[in-house]
Design an enzyme around this catalytic site. Structure first.
Site, PDB file in Angstrom:
ATOM      1  CD  GLN A   1      -2.911  -1.195   2.274  1.00 55.68           C
ATOM      2  OE1 GLN A   1      -2.629  -1.843   3.272  1.00 55.68           O
ATOM      3  NE2 GLN A   1      -4.036  -0.512   2.175  1.00 55.68           N
TER       4      GLN A   1
ATOM      5  CG  HIS B   1       1.070  -4.999 -13.102  1.00 60.55           C
ATOM      6  ND1 HIS B   1       2.306  -5.411 -12.654  1.00 60.55           N
ATOM      7  CD2 HIS B   1       0.940  -3.726 -12.681  1.00 60.55           C
ATOM      8  CE1 HIS B   1       2.898  -4.426 -12.000  1.00 60.55           C
ATOM      9  NE2 HIS B   1       2.081  -3.392 -12.005  1.00 60.55           N
TER      10      HIS B   1
ATOM     11  CG  ASP C   1       3.144  -0.378 -10.908  1.00 61.56           C
ATOM     12  OD1 ASP C   1       2.754  -1.392 -10.290  1.00 61.56           O
ATOM     13  OD2 ASP C   1       3.118  -0.288 -12.152  1.00 61.56           O
TER      14      ASP C   1
ATOM     15  CG  HIS D   1      -0.872  -5.982   5.360  1.00 62.37           C
ATOM     16  ND1 HIS D   1      -0.978  -5.357   6.579  1.00 62.37           N
ATOM     17  CD2 HIS D   1      -1.982  -5.623   4.674  1.00 62.37           C
ATOM     18  CE1 HIS D   1      -2.094  -4.646   6.621  1.00 62.37           C
ATOM     19  NE2 HIS D   1      -2.720  -4.783   5.466  1.00 62.37           N
TER      20      HIS D   1
ATOM     21  CG  ASN E   1      -3.388  -7.313   8.138  1.00 63.20           C
ATOM     22  OD1 ASN E   1      -3.592  -6.741   9.213  1.00 63.20           O
ATOM     23  ND2 ASN E   1      -4.033  -6.997   7.026  1.00 63.20           N
ATOM     24  CD  GLU E   2      -8.043  -6.493   8.186  1.00 63.90           C
ATOM     25  OE1 GLU E   2      -8.411  -6.561   7.016  1.00 63.90           O
ATOM     26  OE2 GLU E   2      -8.407  -5.591   8.949  1.00 63.90           O
TER      27      GLU E   2
ATOM     28  CG  ASN F   1      -6.424  -4.825  11.922  1.00 66.52           C
ATOM     29  OD1 ASN F   1      -5.587  -4.615  12.801  1.00 66.52           O
ATOM     30  ND2 ASN F   1      -6.092  -5.160  10.686  1.00 66.52           N
TER      31      ASN F   1
ATOM     32  CE1 TYR G   1      -9.872   0.783   9.397  1.00 63.26           C
ATOM     33  CE2 TYR G   1      -9.368  -1.519   9.844  1.00 63.26           C
ATOM     34  CZ  TYR G   1      -8.960  -0.256   9.469  1.00 63.26           C
ATOM     35  OH  TYR G   1      -7.643  -0.021   9.166  1.00 63.26           O
TER      36      TYR G   1
ATOM     37  CD  GLU H   1      -4.989  -2.352   9.626  1.00 62.33           C
ATOM     38  OE1 GLU H   1      -6.030  -1.979   9.040  1.00 62.33           O
ATOM     39  OE2 GLU H   1      -4.205  -3.198   9.164  1.00 62.33           O
TER      40      GLU H   1
HETATM   41  C1  NOJ Z   1      -7.446  -3.329   7.008  1.00 60.50           C
HETATM   42  C2  NOJ Z   1      -6.277  -3.721   6.154  1.00 60.50           C
HETATM   43  O1  NOJ Z   1      -5.336  -4.396   6.939  1.00 60.50           O
HETATM   44  C3  NOJ Z   1      -5.633  -2.532   5.449  1.00 60.50           C
HETATM   45  O2  NOJ Z   1      -4.761  -3.040   4.508  1.00 60.50           O
HETATM   46  C4  NOJ Z   1      -6.704  -1.651   4.848  1.00 60.50           C
HETATM   47  O3  NOJ Z   1      -6.150  -0.601   4.111  1.00 60.50           O
HETATM   48  C5  NOJ Z   1      -7.570  -1.123   5.960  1.00 60.50           C
HETATM   49  N1  NOJ Z   1      -8.236  -2.240   6.568  1.00 60.50           N
HETATM   50  C6  NOJ Z   1      -8.641  -0.130   5.507  1.00 60.50           C
HETATM   51  O4  NOJ Z   1      -9.532  -0.780   4.669  1.00 60.50           O
END
Ligand code: NOJ
Length: 513
Positions: free
Chosen positions: A61, A81, A94, A164, A208-209, A350, A352, A421
């Site tokens: 990212q 790609h 990229d 990740h 991760n996740e 994480n 959200y 997160e």
């Molecule tokens: C969790 C993910 O780990 C991360 O890569 C993503 O950008 C964020 N959520 C926001 O969506």
């Protein structure tokens, strides 16, 4: 996926040591504890002295440099790609925030806010493009050495995520997370990380996740690596997440822990759930939690180990109805259960968003192919009062954070939790008052969870320090505390108001009103 069950276990068996070591719950220190604690009492609305604040990113990212210095392609390079049409604006990583060349600017931003740790991920294909040591790239090692050393010079603790989402394409060609071979490759990769960086990196996160990338990557096949095998692929992926995680934990115990004295955890994602109507009981809420967080957390953190009993029973039953001879949920022998159970020093989480749930009353045989969603058997909705961020899925429900933390406490005997997160998406404005409101309300719930409910949380990580590539949403949704101008070649980082908000939180140990 064509392996027979015996062939499968033979493969897995070769890679797993026969004895079992239990986790030590070795909670990492992420902040220097001041001599006089800054308010551990309920009456003082302050974060405890041991509590740490940090910020997170992930390699694909932010880094860019996608093929520099011998880096190989990852599944996300391949997706962007070969299928640019899947990403908003046909964007890709990229160049991204160009952190491969500008990581010092990220560190300057972290320093300016006062974060005590930085959670970043290592790009596996930058150091081992073919997955194992036959393809070692010293330039990749050098890049991460520079990053780690610069962080330490700035007094910022590195917290490293090993994977990740960006599985090397080479490893994917061998089956990726759907194959038991993955476990062996991941072990070699982790061994390389411990060997080269473990003298300075003391906090490791294996995955991760996994819920997200197994369901979208190997179930629906809508995100990298685009494997469409719903109902089977996501369970195989999850199984190899757990096996590879535990394998790496035990590797650390056997070979590195004594000398390096660090901690190894995993980061899970999951929502909290509320009943959609008065007919929905707590069992439905629990069902939704078990099929999401419990899928990974029960094998690792529960007393009994293994997948949640509800999942084991129901998926076996559904599989039988589909005329299968074995459950779509891979079986865990007692030995494997013990191998996985307790193999984490901390639980990364994480948070959200949350959802309302009710039971899906449709007859199982009625429609649609199998999938984890169908197995779960609930319908999701949102409360009309919940505000939404820029991301279509991100409804703002701060109380859900406290809900999940209490659920962890109840289900798994209050394990040490690091919030790895939490964040809010918008268009990228510098005066990001909505992001500040988001953080203020989530930190308030977190503080209640710590001070009132006595949940064992030792740190909080913002997503993200800089704006970055938001997967299929490209650069259309921004999460950074620092703005990045993606149309300018120098990708200048500019502080948003939210970065000042965190500066005050960290300096005072309180939440400014
Ligand atoms: C969790 C993910 O780990 C991360 O890569 C993503 O950008 C964020 N959520 C926001 O969506």
């Amino acid at each position: 996926m064509k392996l027979t069950i015996i062939g499968y276990w033979l493969l897995v068996g070769i890679f797993l040591p026969s004895y079992v070591v239990q986790g030590t719950h070795n909670t990492p220190r992420l902040v220097a504890v001041p001599a006089a604690p800054i308010g551990d009492g309920v009456d003082v609305r302050k974060f405890p002295s041991y509590f740490a604040f940090g910020a997170a990113t992930a390699a694909y990212q932010i880094e860019g440099g996608w093929n520099e210095d011998g880096k190989g392609a990852s599944v996300w390079d391949t997706l962007t790609h070969q299928h640019p049409e899947l990403v908003v604006d046909r964007a890709n990583g990229d160049v991204a925030a160009d952190s491969y060349h500008r990581f010092r600017e990220d560190i300057a931003a972290l320093e300016e806010v006062g974060f005590s740790f930085y959670r970043f991920s290592i790009s596996w294909s930058r150091i081992l493009p073919e997955g194992d040591l036959s393809s070692l790239r010293l330039a990749g090692i050098q890049y991460y050495n520079n990053l780690i050393n610069s962080l330490l010079e700035a007094n910022i603790t590195p917290v490293v995520t090993m994977l990740h989402y960006d599985v090397p394409q080479y490893v994917q060609n061998l089956g990726g997370l759907a194959s038991p071979l993955f476990v062996q490759y991941f072990k070699i990769y982790a061994d390389t990380l411990f060997r080269y960086f473990g003298d300075r990196v003391k906090v490791w996160i294996t995955h991760n996740e996994p819920w997200d990338f197994c369901v979208t990557g190997y179930g629906s096949g809508t995100e990298g690596p685009l494997v469409h095998a719903p109902g089977v692929g996501e369970y195989l992926c999850a199984h190899h997440v757990l096996l590879s995680h535990a394998t790496v934990f035990h590797l650390y115990d056997e070979k590195y822990r004594k000398e390096q004295a660090g901690s190894v955890g995993i980061t899970l994602s999951g929502r909290f759930f509320y009943p959609a109507n008065s007919k929905t009981g707590p069992d439905v809420v629990d069902r939704a939690l078990q099929y999401q967080l419990g899928w990974f957390a029960h094998p690792l953190f529960s007393g009994a180990g293994g997948y949640p009993p509800l999942m084991v029973q129901e998926i076996a039953d559904h599989s039988l109805r589909e005329n299968r001879t074995m459950s779509r949920l891979p079986e865990m022998s007692d030995e494997i259960k013990q191998f996985i159970r307790g193999s984490a020093d901390f639980l990364g989480y994480n948070y959200y968003s949350s959802r309302l749930v009710e039971l899906d009353k449709r007859d199982y045989n009625e429609s649609s192919p199998p999938s984890v969603e169908k197995d779960t058997g609930v319908l999701y909705s949102v409360d009309r009062s919940w505000k939404r961020a820029k991301s279509s899925w991100l409804y703002v429900v701060p109380k859900g954070l406290r809900g999940v933390l209490n659920w962890f406490k109840k289900e798994y005997n209050n394990p040490p939790v690091l919030i790895t997160e939490n964040g809010y998406s918008d268009d990228g404005q510098l005066e990001d008052h909505e992001r500040i409101d988001f953080y203020r309300s989530h930190l308030t719930q977190l503080l209640d969870a710590i001070l009132i409910d006595k949940c064992n949380v030792f740190g909080f990580t913002t997503w993200s320090i800089v704006d970055n590539f938001e997967w299929l949403r490209g650069y259309s949704e921004k999460f950074g505390l620092y703005h990045v101008n993606f149309s300018s070649s120098n990708r200048e980082r500019v502080p948003k108001l939210s970065s000042k908000f965190f500066k005050t939180v960290i300096q005072s140990g309180t939440i400014p009103t």
